[in-house]
Structures are given as structure tokens and as C-alpha cells.
Design an enzyme around this catalytic site. Structure first.
Site, PDB file in Angstrom:
ATOM      1  CB  CYS A   1       2.364   3.584  10.951  1.00  0.00           C
ATOM      2  SG  CYS A   1       1.811   2.377   9.794  1.00  0.00           S
TER       3      CYS A   1
ATOM      4  N   GLY B   1       0.810  -1.217   0.000  1.00  0.00           N
ATOM      5  CA  GLY B   1       0.000   0.000   0.000  1.00  0.00           C
ATOM      6  C   GLY B   1       0.842   1.264   0.000  1.00  0.00           C
TER       7      GLY B   1
ATOM      8  CD  GLN C   1      -7.130  -0.789   7.124  1.00  0.00           C
ATOM      9  OE1 GLN C   1      -7.867  -1.725   7.442  1.00  0.00           O
ATOM     10  NE2 GLN C   1      -5.859  -0.739   7.504  1.00  0.00           N
TER      11      GLN C   1
HETATM   12  N1  PLP Z   1      -2.963   2.970   3.704  1.00  0.00           N
HETATM   13  C1  PLP Z   1      -3.752   2.560   4.712  1.00  0.00           C
HETATM   14  C2  PLP Z   1      -5.122   3.143   4.864  1.00  0.00           C
HETATM   15  C3  PLP Z   1      -3.300   1.581   5.604  1.00  0.00           C
HETATM   16  O1  PLP Z   1      -4.085   1.172   6.600  1.00  0.00           O
HETATM   17  C4  PLP Z   1      -1.998   1.041   5.415  1.00  0.00           C
HETATM   18  C5  PLP Z   1      -1.444   0.052   6.370  1.00  0.00           C
HETATM   19  O2  PLP Z   1      -1.752   0.073   7.552  1.00  0.00           O
HETATM   20  C6  PLP Z   1      -1.221   1.501   4.331  1.00  0.00           C
HETATM   21  C7  PLP Z   1      -1.743   2.462   3.502  1.00  0.00           C
HETATM   22  C8  PLP Z   1       0.142   0.942   4.061  1.00  0.00           C
HETATM   23  O3  PLP Z   1       0.056  -0.329   3.486  1.00  0.00           O
HETATM   24  P1  PLP Z   1       1.321  -1.335   3.482  1.00  0.00           P
HETATM   25  O4  PLP Z   1       1.470  -1.806   4.889  1.00  0.00           O
HETATM   26  O5  PLP Z   1       0.931  -2.424   2.556  1.00  0.00           O
HETATM   27  O6  PLP Z   1       2.483  -0.556   2.998  1.00  0.00           O
END
Ligand code: PLP
Length: 395
Positions: A327, A72, A181
Site C-alpha cells: 500500500c 481486512g 497477516q
Molecule cells: N492489515 C494488515 C496487517 C495487512 O497486511 C493488510 C493487507 O495488506 C490489511 C490490513 C488490509 O487487508 P485487505 O487487503 O483485505 O483490505
């Protein structure tokens, strides 16, 4: 061993056995590079295309509009930075919201600080919904991109994506949505919603980590983000993560098959958990929209409590949850999402996110509520703020 109750499916999900089984041969037997010419490897090229097709079908896109990425975060970075680069002659203004994931927010901040772009960060209402009037008012002749998430990772609020897409479309502005999500959890139709780019990630839908995709509508002149070989139609170089792609395809196939039933079951359990907390724990406030909400998301603020203490005590009972997004946990700042919906700092600090998964049971949630009641009461009994509050109440 203590039984683990996993309520952090928005952070990541367990890779389904069916997904692992589908991936395994691509590590050991079918390990060929899809770019090689001999038939042993060419089979993998076909397998990759087949997964692309499954993903395209899920969101009503065309097969060649799906590009595999490492997740993502990469998809968000690619969509935003490469659109900015490709369209900067047209304008240098981007619109987003204050409640985006940091993969979007920090990318926008980079463009502002390093590349001279202007970014409007839209406010949201108390449920975390973008106000369409504000969006319309923010549009300028030099706006090149609107990037608004499909559903929020902390409070679960689902945005009016179709309406946002229509506004973007009417003004000839590109529309990207971070659907990390929402993908595989709720139905998505990129045609109906006028979505030009959409980010998704494998590990949120019982697929593997480190694989994701970006949907790019035909005709969008986004630049290539990773330079090198000619993989992904020369738009994203690097040998394909074949096992990951197979895993993502299998996860999508499963998600499509189980979506209706899973969503019904999860939203029933979600509402059960919400109702019990609201009835049995005083001074608890539900965050996010009650109706337009992801089927698996529960987010509460408990007054007079520190979210981090709550998490530690839940952990001691084998319950995995989160105090904000994964995060940002570990940082002392309260969640930017909770502040954006208007919570004061001290209440935002006492927040807890519980995200259910396909295996979550009512018995587990009963245990969680009983544990929460005990922990919240304990923590409050040690809180001078709570003591003052109770004294004032009793006067
Ligand atoms: N965008 C959203 C809304 C997310 O919840 C997340 C991960 O928690 C990400 C982006 C990032 O995705 P990835 O962990 O695959 O890099």
C-alpha cells in the site's frame, strides 16, 4: 517465458485451486440469495453458516461471533470506528502502535481529526515489539480500546498478544487485533488471548480477494457499520458474497490442515534465506524479531541501496518482492514501520521484504540470493556514498 519467483505473499497469495473449485458452483449453479425463503437459496444460508463455523473453530470462537466483511480494511475500520461510536460516552481515548497497517492508523487519525478522540501511538523496540510497560503507562480512565496488530505485515514481528490481552482485560478495556497477516499462518486462540475483536482477510491465506471477517466477542456493543438489510445478524448489511465466503471457508479449512507442516517448511526456508544473505552480502541488516517472527517473512535493509532500484532489477529477473508494504510502495516516504524500529531514513530506503509461500522452493531462494548478490554489488558500484564509505574504510 521467464519463470516467476513470487516472494510477495504478504501482499497477496495465489488462490488455491481447491478454493476456486469450491467457489465455482456458487457463481453458476448455486447462485441463490441466502435471504430468500425457497429451499434452493436456503441451502446457501446453510453453506454460509458452515463456513462461519470453520472460521470460528480456527480461532476458538463461537460460530455467531464471526461476521463476514469485504476484507481486512473493512474489518479494521468497523472494529475501531464502531467501537468508538458505541463507547464514546465512556471515554474518547484509544491506544494503538506506530507500526500498524494504514487501515488502522488512518482510521485512528480520522477519529482524532473528525471525531475528537485522542489516540496514543505506542513506540516499539528495535525488533518492532510493543513494550508492555509503555502500554500499561498509556492506559487512562477514559481508554476504551486497545488496537494492536497480531503480526506486522512488513517485518513479520509477532506481538505479545496474550500479555496485551491480559492487560486490556484487567483494565476492562476492549482489545482489537488486526490479525490479517497471522490468520491461517500461526495458531490463534481468542479466548486464551482475551481478544474481543479480530480482523482477518481471505487473500492472505490462499483464499479469494474481497472477503474477510471480523470476530466480535459476544457482549461487545459494537454498532453496525453498513446499514441496510438484516444480514449478518443486522450488524453488516448487504447480500452475502457467497462465493467469497465459500472460498474463505475452504481457505481456512486448508490452512488448518496444512499449518503445522507449512509453517515448519516455510520457517526452515526463511532461516536459510536469512543465513545466506547475512553471510554472503555485506552491510545487510535483518529487520524484525529473529524468533517471534512470521514463518514466511524476511526483511532486510541493504546499506547504500535504493529499495525501488533493487525491486526493478529483481523484477527483470522475474522475482516479485516488495520494498515496504504494497500500500505504501510508490510513495517516496520510507516505511513508517522501519522508521519506528529506529532505522535512519537512508537505511530504511534500502529495504526489501520477501515473503515466502507454500510453493516456495530452496532452488528459487538460491537463485534469489545469487541475483541479490549481483544486483546489490552493481547498485553499490554506482553509489557515491558507497565509494566514500569504502575509501574511508581503507584509510
Ligand atoms: N492489515 C494488515 C496487517 C495487512 O497486511 C493488510 C493487507 O495488506 C490489511 C490490513 C488490509 O487487508 P485487505 O487487503 O483485505 O483490505
Amino acid at each position: 517465458m521467464k519463470k516467476l519467483i513470487y516472494l510477495d505473499n504478504a501482499a497477496t497469495t495465489k488462490t488455491a485451486q481447491e478454493v476456486v473449485d469450491a467457489m465455482l458452483p456458487y457463481f453458476t449453479e448455486q447462485f441463490g440469495n441466502p435471504s430468500s425463503v425457497y429451499s434452493f437459496a436456503a441451502q446457501n444460508k446453510e453453506a454460509v453458516t458452515l463456513q462461519r463455523e470453520k472460521i470460528a473453530n480456527l480461532i476458538h470462537a463461537k460460530t455467531n461471533e464471526i461476521y463476514f466483511t469485504a476484507g481486512g480494511t473493512e474489518s479494521d475500520n468497523w472494529a475501531i470506528k464502531a467501537t468508538a461510536e458505541a463507547y464514546e460516552n465512556k471515554g474518547k481515548h484509544i491506544i494503538t502502535s506506530k507500526i500498524e497497517h494504514h487501515a488502522v492508523l488512518h482510521t485512528c487519525e480520522y477519529l482524532e481529526k473528525q471525531r475528537g478522540f485522542e489516540v496514543t501511538y505506542l513506540d516499539v523496540d528495535e525488533n518492532g515489539t510493543v513494550k508492555l510497560e509503555d502500554l500499561k503507562a498509556a492506559i487512562r480512565p477514559d481508554t476504551i480500546l486497545i488496537t494492536i496488530m497480531y503480526a506486522n505485515n512488513e517485518i513479520g514481528t509477532i506481538q505479545p498478544i496474550k500479555e496485551i490481552g491480559e492487560i486490556a482485560h484487567e483494565h476492562g478495556i476492549l482489545f482489537h487485533t488486526d490479525a490479517v497477516q497471522a490468520f491461517g499462518q500461526i495458531p490463534i486462540d481468542v479466548e486464551e488471548c482475551h481478544i474481543d475483536m479480530l480482523s482477518a482477510s481471505g487473500h492472505k491465506l490462499n483464499g479469494p480477494k474481497g472477503i474477510g471477517m471480523l470476530y466480535i466477542r459476544t457482549g461487545v456493543k459494537i454498532r453496525s457499520f453498513v446499514h441496510g438489510g438484516s444480514q449478518e445478524r443486522k450488524r453488516r448489511a448487504g447480500t452475502e458474497n457467497v462465493p467469497g465466503i465459500i472460498g474463505l471457508g475452504k481457505a481456512v479449512e486448508r490452512a488448518e490442515r496444512t499449518m503445522e507442516e507449512r509453517s515448519r517448511k516455510e520457517s526452515e526456508l526463511r532461516d536459510y534465506l536469512i543465513e545466506r544473505i547475512e553471510q554472503e552480502i555485506p552491510y545487510a541488516k535483518l529487520n524484525g524479531d529473529r524468533q517471534n517472527r512470521l514463518p514466511n517473512n524476511v526483511n532486510f535493509s541493504f546499506r547504500f541501496i535504493e529499495g525501488e532500484s533493487l525491486l526493478i532489477m529483481l523484477d527483470m529477473k522475474g522475482i516479485c518482492a516488495s520494498s515496504g508494504s504494497a500500500c505504501t510502495s510508490g510513495s517516496l516516504d520510507p516505511s513508517h514501520v522501519l522508521l519506528a524500529i529506529g532505522l535512519p531514513h537512508e537505511i530504511a530506503h534500502g529495504s526489501l521484504r520477501m515473503t515466502l509461500g507454500e510453493d516456495t522452493t530452496k532452488e528459487e531462494l538460491d537463485f534469489v540470493v545469487e541475483s541479490l548478490k549481483e544486483i546489490v554489488a552493481n547498485l553499490r558500484s554506482m553509489s557515491p556514498l558507497y565509494e566514500d564509505f569504502i575509501k574511508k574504510q581503507s584509510k
